[in-house]
Motif scaffolding. Structure first.
Motif, PDB file in Angstrom:
ATOM      1  N   ILE A  16       0.842  -1.200   0.000  1.00 64.01           N
ATOM      2  CA  ILE A  16       0.000   0.000   0.000  1.00 64.01           C
ATOM      3  C   ILE A  16       0.877   1.250   0.000  1.00 64.01           C
ATOM      4  CG2 ILE A  16      -1.665   1.328   1.354  1.00 64.01           C
ATOM      5  CD1 ILE A  16      -2.779  -1.418   2.312  1.00 64.01           C
ATOM      6  N   VAL A  17       1.918   1.238   0.809  1.00 62.96           N
ATOM      7  CA  VAL A  17       2.847   2.369   0.847  1.00 62.96           C
ATOM      8  C   VAL A  17       3.509   2.547  -0.520  1.00 62.96           C
ATOM      9  CG1 VAL A  17       4.994   3.227   1.866  1.00 62.96           C
ATOM     10  CG2 VAL A  17       3.257   2.168   3.328  1.00 62.96           C
ATOM     11  N   LEU A  18       3.939   1.434  -1.118  1.00 70.23           N
ATOM     12  CA  LEU A  18       4.547   1.488  -2.445  1.00 70.23           C
ATOM     13  C   LEU A  18       3.574   2.069  -3.464  1.00 70.23           C
ATOM     14  CD1 LEU A  18       6.592  -1.731  -3.186  1.00 70.23           C
ATOM     15  CD2 LEU A  18       6.969   0.479  -4.232  1.00 70.23           C
ATOM     16  N   ALA A  19       2.327   1.608  -3.409  1.00 74.94           N
ATOM     17  CA  ALA A  19       1.314   2.103  -4.348  1.00 74.94           C
ATOM     18  C   ALA A  19       1.139   3.604  -4.210  1.00 74.94           C
ATOM     19  CB  ALA A  19      -0.015   1.381  -4.113  1.00 74.94           C
ATOM     20  N   TYR A  20       1.003   4.088  -2.999  1.00 81.48           N
ATOM     21  CA  TYR A  20       0.762   5.514  -2.816  1.00 81.48           C
ATOM     22  C   TYR A  20       1.975   6.373  -3.162  1.00 81.48           C
ATOM     23  CZ  TYR A  20      -3.946   4.715  -1.350  1.00 81.48           C
ATOM     24  OH  TYR A  20      -5.268   4.356  -1.353  1.00 81.48           O
ATOM     25  N   PRO A  40      -5.663  -7.928  -0.925  1.00 78.23           N
ATOM     26  CA  PRO A  40      -6.776  -7.129  -1.445  1.00 78.23           C
ATOM     27  C   PRO A  40      -6.652  -5.635  -1.168  1.00 78.23           C
ATOM     28  CG  PRO A  40      -7.604  -9.068  -0.313  1.00 78.23           C
ATOM     29  CD  PRO A  40      -6.132  -9.006  -0.055  1.00 78.23           C
ATOM     30  N   LEU A  41      -6.135  -5.249  -0.018  1.00 75.25           N
ATOM     31  CA  LEU A  41      -5.991  -3.823   0.281  1.00 75.25           C
ATOM     32  C   LEU A  41      -4.972  -3.167  -0.644  1.00 75.25           C
ATOM     33  CD1 LEU A  41      -6.103  -3.920   4.182  1.00 75.25           C
ATOM     34  CD2 LEU A  41      -7.939  -3.270   2.607  1.00 75.25           C
ATOM     35  N   CYS A  42      -3.934  -3.888  -0.958  1.00 67.75           N
ATOM     36  CA  CYS A  42      -2.924  -3.384  -1.882  1.00 67.75           C
ATOM     37  C   CYS A  42      -3.508  -3.261  -3.290  1.00 67.75           C
ATOM     38  CB  CYS A  42      -1.719  -4.311  -1.885  1.00 67.75           C
ATOM     39  SG  CYS A  42      -0.339  -3.676  -2.826  1.00 67.75           S
ATOM     40  N   ALA A  43      -4.295  -4.248  -3.703  1.00 67.94           N
ATOM     41  CA  ALA A  43      -4.956  -4.175  -5.013  1.00 67.94           C
ATOM     42  C   ALA A  43      -5.822  -2.928  -5.093  1.00 67.94           C
ATOM     43  CB  ALA A  43      -5.791  -5.428  -5.257  1.00 67.94           C
ATOM     44  N   PHE A  44      -6.583  -2.685  -4.048  1.00 64.40           N
ATOM     45  CA  PHE A  44      -7.430  -1.494  -3.987  1.00 64.40           C
ATOM     46  C   PHE A  44      -6.584  -0.224  -4.113  1.00 64.40           C
ATOM     47  CE2 PHE A  44      -9.502   1.914  -1.636  1.00 64.40           C
ATOM     48  CZ  PHE A  44     -10.770   1.909  -2.198  1.00 64.40           C
ATOM     49  N   ALA A  45      -5.469  -0.170  -3.375  1.00 65.24           N
ATOM     50  CA  ALA A  45      -4.593   1.008  -3.394  1.00 65.24           C
ATOM     51  C   ALA A  45      -4.004   1.234  -4.781  1.00 65.24           C
ATOM     52  CB  ALA A  45      -3.482   0.860  -2.360  1.00 65.24           C
ATOM     53  N   GLN A  65      -1.213 -12.411  -3.342  1.00 70.17           N
ATOM     54  CA  GLN A  65      -2.406 -12.837  -2.608  1.00 70.17           C
ATOM     55  C   GLN A  65      -3.517 -11.797  -2.782  1.00 70.17           C
ATOM     56  OE1 GLN A  65      -2.899 -15.711  -0.824  1.00 70.17           O
ATOM     57  NE2 GLN A  65      -0.962 -16.377  -1.674  1.00 70.17           N
ATOM     58  N   LEU A  66      -3.685 -11.298  -4.001  1.00 69.05           N
ATOM     59  CA  LEU A  66      -4.618 -10.203  -4.249  1.00 69.05           C
ATOM     60  C   LEU A  66      -6.055 -10.528  -3.846  1.00 69.05           C
ATOM     61  CD1 LEU A  66      -3.362  -8.817  -7.690  1.00 69.05           C
ATOM     62  CD2 LEU A  66      -2.715  -8.124  -5.364  1.00 69.05           C
ATOM     63  N   THR A  67      -6.365 -11.825  -3.715  1.00 70.30           N
ATOM     64  CA  THR A  67      -7.706 -12.229  -3.274  1.00 70.30           C
ATOM     65  C   THR A  67      -7.665 -13.080  -2.014  1.00 70.30           C
ATOM     66  OG1 THR A  67      -7.719 -14.237  -4.631  1.00 70.30           O
ATOM     67  CG2 THR A  67      -8.571 -12.229  -5.657  1.00 70.30           C
ATOM     68  N   ASN A  68      -6.547 -13.088  -1.322  1.00 64.23           N
ATOM     69  CA  ASN A  68      -6.385 -13.972  -0.149  1.00 64.23           C
ATOM     70  C   ASN A  68      -6.797 -15.396  -0.491  1.00 64.23           C
ATOM     71  OD1 ASN A  68      -5.277 -12.144   1.641  1.00 64.23           O
ATOM     72  ND2 ASN A  68      -7.257 -11.491   2.430  1.00 64.23           N
ATOM     73  N   GLY A  75     -11.005  -6.052  -3.476  1.00 60.95           N
ATOM     74  CA  GLY A  75      -9.865  -5.214  -3.836  1.00 60.95           C
ATOM     75  C   GLY A  75      -9.553  -5.258  -5.320  1.00 60.95           C
ATOM     76  N   VAL A  76      -9.571  -6.450  -5.898  1.00 60.09           N
ATOM     77  CA  VAL A  76      -9.284  -6.589  -7.333  1.00 60.09           C
ATOM     78  C   VAL A  76     -10.410  -5.992  -8.160  1.00 60.09           C
ATOM     79  CG1 VAL A  76      -8.975  -8.225  -9.222  1.00 60.09           C
ATOM     80  CG2 VAL A  76      -7.787  -8.594  -7.057  1.00 60.09           C
ATOM     81  N   LEU A  77     -11.649  -6.243  -7.765  1.00 59.04           N
ATOM     82  CA  LEU A  77     -12.780  -5.674  -8.508  1.00 59.04           C
ATOM     83  C   LEU A  77     -12.714  -4.154  -8.516  1.00 59.04           C
ATOM     84  CD1 LEU A  77     -15.603  -8.101  -7.365  1.00 59.04           C
ATOM     85  CD2 LEU A  77     -14.629  -7.911  -9.666  1.00 59.04           C
ATOM     86  N   GLU A  78     -12.332  -3.582  -7.399  1.00 55.01           N
ATOM     87  CA  GLU A  78     -12.184  -2.125  -7.329  1.00 55.01           C
ATOM     88  C   GLU A  78     -10.944  -1.672  -8.106  1.00 55.01           C
ATOM     89  OE1 GLU A  78     -13.227   1.636  -6.678  1.00 55.01           O
ATOM     90  OE2 GLU A  78     -14.455  -0.046  -6.049  1.00 55.01           O
TER      91      GLU A  78
END
Length: 135
Positions: A16-20, A40-45, A65-68, A75-78
């Motif tokens: 998430i930090v990397l994404a932002y 999933p949280l990273c995918a969302f980010a 593990q984008l979908t655990n 997260g992936v859908l978003e």
């Protein structure tokens, strides 16, 4: 400039930090994150940031593990919504992330409006045949 951090044990919150960081980064063109533990949280980010980022051309999220392991697809859908807004990313690798048919249908839908993606790897996921053919 490219950043290769494959198989380094990067966790969801680190991703998430990397994404932002990509929100303001204007020089990174290629980011390889294959084989980490991004969830999933990273995918969302990444989806949020890629709506704004205009420099990244290549993103590799294979074997994370984008979908655990197929238990959380939100997260992936978003994330896939970025395809409506981003016209600079040319290559996306989301292979081997336990994505389901809903993810395949959403990817198909979003790619109909995106003209910049020329290379996409979605292998080793669970998309239906019609969506796979259309993609």
């Amino acid at each position: 400039m490219s950043l290769h951090v494959a198989r380094k044990g990067i966790l969801d919150h680190d991703g998430i930090v990397l994404a932002y960081m990509l929100r303001t980064n204007k020089v990174l063109r290629k980011l390889e994150l294959e084989g980490n533990n991004l969830g999933p949280l990273c995918a969302f980010a990444f989806g949020r940031v890629l709506q704004e980022n205009k420099s990244l051309r290549f993103l590799d999220l294979e074997s994370n593990q984008l979908t655990n392991d197929g238990s959380d697809f939100k997260g992936v859908l978003e994330m896939l919504n970025f395809l409506d807004h981003n016209d600079t990313l040319m290559s996306l690798n989301i292979a081997n992330n336990s994505l389901n048919e809903d993810c395949g249908a959403k990817l198909r839908e979003k790619l109909e409006c995106n003209y910049s993606i020329i290379d996409i790897d979605y292998s080793q996921n669970n998309f239906n045949v019609d969506d796979s053919r259309a993609i």
